[in-house]
Scaffold this active site. Sequence first.
Site, PDB file in Angstrom:
ATOM      1  CE  LYS A 111      -3.790   2.422   0.440  1.00 14.00           C
ATOM      2  NZ  LYS A 111      -3.133   3.685   0.001  1.00 14.00           N
ATOM      3  CE  LYS A 218     -10.246  -5.294  -5.095  1.00 13.74           C
ATOM      4  NZ  LYS A 218     -10.044  -4.214  -4.120  1.00 13.74           N
TER       5      LYS A 218
END
Length: 334
Positions: A111, A218
């Site tokens: 991240k 997703k």
Amino acid sequence: MSEAAHGSELGDLLGTLRAFAIPMRTRFRGITLREGALIKGPAGWGEFSPFAEYGPAESARWLASAIESATVPWPAPLRDSVPVNVTVPAVSPLRAREIVAASGCRTAKVKVAERGQAPAEDIDRVEAVRDALDAAGPGGRIRVDANGGWTVDEASRMLRALGKFGLEYAEQPCATLAELAELRRFIDIPVAADESIRKAEDPLRVRAAGAADIVMVKVQPLGGVGSALRVAAACGLPVVVSSAVDTSVGLAAGVALAAALPELPYACGLATMSLLSGDVTAEPLAESGGALPVRRPPVDPGALARWEADPAPWRERALAAVPYLANVPGASGR
């Protein structure tokens, strides 16, 4: 199926709704508590866990996914395990190194562009991850995820700085399709679209816009395994299957999608159970040796009870999303 029968079936499903609230081990995606709900049907359990900021129209895709998982068998798998990456939140370099070293994964997603952090912190974190991967042997891969947090100029500058660590790709470095398309002219690192797929009214626009080399798929945000398979095929780009920080119920749907894809060129972002401090099953879908098995762990009553929350707000969110199910491809008429 008549509208009355459809409404009755949906009412029965929502009558099984159980809510959960599981603390995160580390702040991730701006949250410290993962909340959601589960519904049970003839095919098993489905997860409905749209993030707090999602309204009824967007949440309808997540509800359609839960309904599909609870009522429709998933496609037959083409493989019995799927490779996965370890996820490294916006933590210190020391903690990033520890997370990678404790994992069996040879691919790490890091991240970056966390609000309130300086660019130097991103560079130090990615460098620590590279060191940890190299310490375990050659061939380790790094991908970074900015969640649309950079402008084109920032992304161009940061990805040049991070490029020395050998990036596999950059996930959603900028927020819009136009920005992604512009950025691709300035860098030679592949760009993966995430939010531009899962939050778009038309997920297929990303290819037409020339905005990405790879698409993140997703299950919940796309309305279910079947819908995600169709989007993956229609995009015509390499696919990375990822989770929405699901429990093992939602992860199992992601694994089913990854197992059903004709090709799986990249490690999947499905090893996110490590981000949660608990699960609703007794046998969580946790990474081992850099892979997840293709299986569907049953909900464990004791595990669910430990994290159970008030179902009323989640039943209200589901009911508010129901009128929008007709706009989700393949969702109406179940």
